[in-house]
Design a protein around this motif. Structure first.
Motif, PDB file in Angstrom:
ATOM      1  N   ALA A  80      52.012  40.837  41.008  1.00 46.12           N
ATOM      2  CA  ALA A  80      50.901  40.098  41.623  1.00 46.12           C
ATOM      3  C   ALA A  80      49.615  40.254  40.819  1.00 46.12           C
ATOM      4  CB  ALA A  80      50.687  40.574  43.058  1.00 46.12           C
ATOM      5  N   ALA A  81      49.457  41.403  40.153  1.00 46.53           N
ATOM      6  CA  ALA A  81      48.242  41.680  39.377  1.00 46.53           C
ATOM      7  C   ALA A  81      48.372  41.234  37.922  1.00 46.53           C
ATOM      8  CB  ALA A  81      47.933  43.173  39.433  1.00 46.53           C
ATOM      9  N   ASP A  82      49.513  40.663  37.551  1.00 46.63           N
ATOM     10  CA  ASP A  82      49.778  40.263  36.156  1.00 46.63           C
ATOM     11  C   ASP A  82      49.651  41.432  35.186  1.00 46.63           C
ATOM     12  OD1 ASP A  82      50.403  37.590  36.647  1.00 46.63           O
ATOM     13  OD2 ASP A  82      48.300  36.956  36.535  1.00 46.63           O
ATOM     14  N   LEU A  83      50.117  42.602  35.606  1.00 47.29           N
ATOM     15  CA  LEU A  83      50.053  43.793  34.746  1.00 47.29           C
ATOM     16  C   LEU A  83      51.407  44.164  34.143  1.00 47.29           C
ATOM     17  CD1 LEU A  83      47.649  46.059  36.835  1.00 47.29           C
ATOM     18  CD2 LEU A  83      47.156  44.905  34.673  1.00 47.29           C
ATOM     19  N   VAL A  84      52.439  43.400  34.456  1.00 45.91           N
ATOM     20  CA  VAL A  84      53.778  43.714  33.945  1.00 45.91           C
ATOM     21  C   VAL A  84      53.772  43.735  32.421  1.00 45.91           C
ATOM     22  CG1 VAL A  84      56.161  42.872  33.778  1.00 45.91           C
ATOM     23  CG2 VAL A  84      55.011  42.952  35.990  1.00 45.91           C
ATOM     24  N   GLY A  85      53.219  42.701  31.804  1.00 48.09           N
ATOM     25  CA  GLY A  85      53.198  42.613  30.341  1.00 48.09           C
ATOM     26  C   GLY A  85      52.484  43.788  29.705  1.00 48.09           C
ATOM     27  N   ALA A  86      51.372  44.193  30.300  1.00 50.97           N
ATOM     28  CA  ALA A  86      50.602  45.318  29.753  1.00 50.97           C
ATOM     29  C   ALA A  86      51.429  46.598  29.759  1.00 50.97           C
ATOM     30  CB  ALA A  86      49.313  45.515  30.545  1.00 50.97           C
ATOM     31  N   GLU A 137      43.540  35.724  45.772  1.00 53.33           N
ATOM     32  CA  GLU A 137      42.081  35.859  45.736  1.00 53.33           C
ATOM     33  C   GLU A 137      41.622  37.319  45.630  1.00 53.33           C
ATOM     34  OE1 GLU A 137      43.096  35.104  50.197  1.00 53.33           O
ATOM     35  OE2 GLU A 137      43.855  34.459  48.241  1.00 53.33           O
ATOM     36  N   ASN A 138      42.532  38.264  45.851  1.00 51.76           N
ATOM     37  CA  ASN A 138      42.181  39.690  45.756  1.00 51.76           C
ATOM     38  C   ASN A 138      42.784  40.353  44.514  1.00 51.76           C
ATOM     39  OD1 ASN A 138      40.752  39.560  48.183  1.00 51.76           O
ATOM     40  ND2 ASN A 138      42.638  39.798  49.347  1.00 51.76           N
ATOM     41  N   LYS A 139      43.165  39.521  43.545  1.00 54.10           N
ATOM     42  CA  LYS A 139      43.838  40.032  42.343  1.00 54.10           C
ATOM     43  C   LYS A 139      42.993  41.091  41.615  1.00 54.10           C
ATOM     44  CE  LYS A 139      45.618  38.469  37.903  1.00 54.10           C
ATOM     45  NZ  LYS A 139      45.851  37.300  37.056  1.00 54.10           N
ATOM     46  N   GLN A 140      41.696  40.866  41.460  1.00 55.83           N
ATOM     47  CA  GLN A 140      40.876  41.815  40.713  1.00 55.83           C
ATOM     48  C   GLN A 140      40.823  43.181  41.403  1.00 55.83           C
ATOM     49  OE1 GLN A 140      39.741  41.409  37.503  1.00 55.83           O
ATOM     50  NE2 GLN A 140      39.526  43.610  37.760  1.00 55.83           N
ATOM     51  N   GLN A 141      40.750  43.181  42.717  1.00 52.31           N
ATOM     52  CA  GLN A 141      40.752  44.445  43.456  1.00 52.31           C
ATOM     53  C   GLN A 141      42.088  45.167  43.252  1.00 52.31           C
ATOM     54  OE1 GLN A 141      40.260  44.045  47.711  1.00 52.31           O
ATOM     55  NE2 GLN A 141      39.733  46.187  47.969  1.00 52.31           N
ATOM     56  N   LEU A 142      43.186  44.427  43.269  1.00 55.48           N
ATOM     57  CA  LEU A 142      44.506  45.013  43.037  1.00 55.48           C
ATOM     58  C   LEU A 142      44.604  45.571  41.621  1.00 55.48           C
ATOM     59  CD1 LEU A 142      47.371  45.571  44.096  1.00 55.48           C
ATOM     60  CD2 LEU A 142      48.001  43.265  43.335  1.00 55.48           C
ATOM     61  N   THR A 181      45.209  49.934  37.905  1.00 56.31           N
ATOM     62  CA  THR A 181      44.815  50.552  36.629  1.00 56.31           C
ATOM     63  C   THR A 181      44.228  51.948  36.847  1.00 56.31           C
ATOM     64  OG1 THR A 181      42.690  49.368  36.641  1.00 56.31           O
ATOM     65  CG2 THR A 181      44.505  48.383  35.369  1.00 56.31           C
ATOM     66  N   TYR A 182      43.871  52.267  38.082  1.00 57.56           N
ATOM     67  CA  TYR A 182      43.428  53.623  38.426  1.00 57.56           C
ATOM     68  C   TYR A 182      44.610  54.598  38.436  1.00 57.56           C
ATOM     69  CZ  TYR A 182      40.716  57.222  40.930  1.00 57.56           C
ATOM     70  OH  TYR A 182      40.066  58.384  41.308  1.00 57.56           O
ATOM     71  N   THR A 219      41.144  56.976  33.543  1.00 52.02           N
ATOM     72  CA  THR A 219      42.147  55.943  33.800  1.00 52.02           C
ATOM     73  C   THR A 219      41.786  54.653  33.068  1.00 52.02           C
ATOM     74  OG1 THR A 219      41.005  55.072  35.734  1.00 52.02           O
ATOM     75  CG2 THR A 219      42.558  56.912  36.094  1.00 52.02           C
ATOM     76  N   LEU A 220      42.716  53.718  33.054  1.00 51.75           N
ATOM     77  CA  LEU A 220      42.464  52.433  32.408  1.00 51.75           C
ATOM     78  C   LEU A 220      41.361  51.643  33.109  1.00 51.75           C
ATOM     79  CD1 LEU A 220      45.961  51.026  31.350  1.00 51.75           C
ATOM     80  CD2 LEU A 220      44.337  52.386  30.040  1.00 51.75           C
ATOM     81  N   ASN A 221      41.045  51.961  34.367  1.00 55.05           N
ATOM     82  CA  ASN A 221      39.954  51.232  35.014  1.00 55.05           C
ATOM     83  C   ASN A 221      38.601  51.914  34.776  1.00 55.05           C
ATOM     84  OD1 ASN A 221      39.315  53.146  37.035  1.00 55.05           O
ATOM     85  ND2 ASN A 221      39.610  51.705  38.692  1.00 55.05           N
TER      86      ASN A 221
END
Length: 156
Positions: free
Chosen positions: A40-46, A78-83, A88-89, A109-111
């Motif tokens: 959902a956060a599009d972090l799989v690729g990273a 709409e809550n993607k950035q919060q996720l 990333t924390y 952390t990465l955030n």
């Protein structure tokens, strides 16, 4: 997560050093909610990248322990950035094994926020989360399974 689940997750994953972090999590039933959140956060690729990364991976039970409706709300587009900020924390650059940890150390952390490591005998805590399974090897880092979803200071 029961001790049996931790042992199963750990033993299944221990043979999986050739798999990346996302593949490892995808094959660990107790981490399916984390995988859903990463998608959902599009972090799989990273997290499939070269790394190395250290991931403090909350279990399904950890996500279920969030206040009612929190996870469903975070998974909305709409809550993607919060996720992203929360997930990333849970990630530190580098390959940080349990033997590298010292009491009261902090890790960026990465955030951008810091995690605090507390050691007490054989138990390890990252912020308020207990590490239930440590040092699960992946091809691009290491995963430590934890029992809580950690919220960065800006999300509290």
């Amino acid at each position: 997560m029961t001790t049996d689940d931790a042992m199963t997750a750990g033993s299944d994953a221990m043979t999986a050093g050739s798999k990346d972090i996302v593949a490892l999590a995808s094959e660990t039933p107790s981490l399916s909610t984390l995988v859903q959140a990463l998608q959902a956060a599009d972090l799989v690729g990273a997290l499939q990248g070269a790394g190395p990364y250290t991931v403090f991976a909350p279990t399904n039970e950890a996500f279920a322990a969030l206040p009612a409706g929190t996870l469903e709300n975070l998974l909305k587009p709409e809550n993607k950035q919060q996720l992203v900020n929360i997930l990333t924390y849970h990630v530190v650059e580098g390959n940080v094994k349990s033997t590298d940890l010292t009491n009261n150390m902090s890790a960026k952390t990465l955030n951008g926020a810091e995690l605090k490591v507390m050691l007490d005998g054989s138990s390890v805590m990252i912020n308020e989360a207990n590490v239930s399974t440590a040092d699960v090897e992946a091809s691009n880092g290491v995963v430590h399974i934890i029992d809580k979803v950690m919220l960065p200071p800006s999300e509290m």
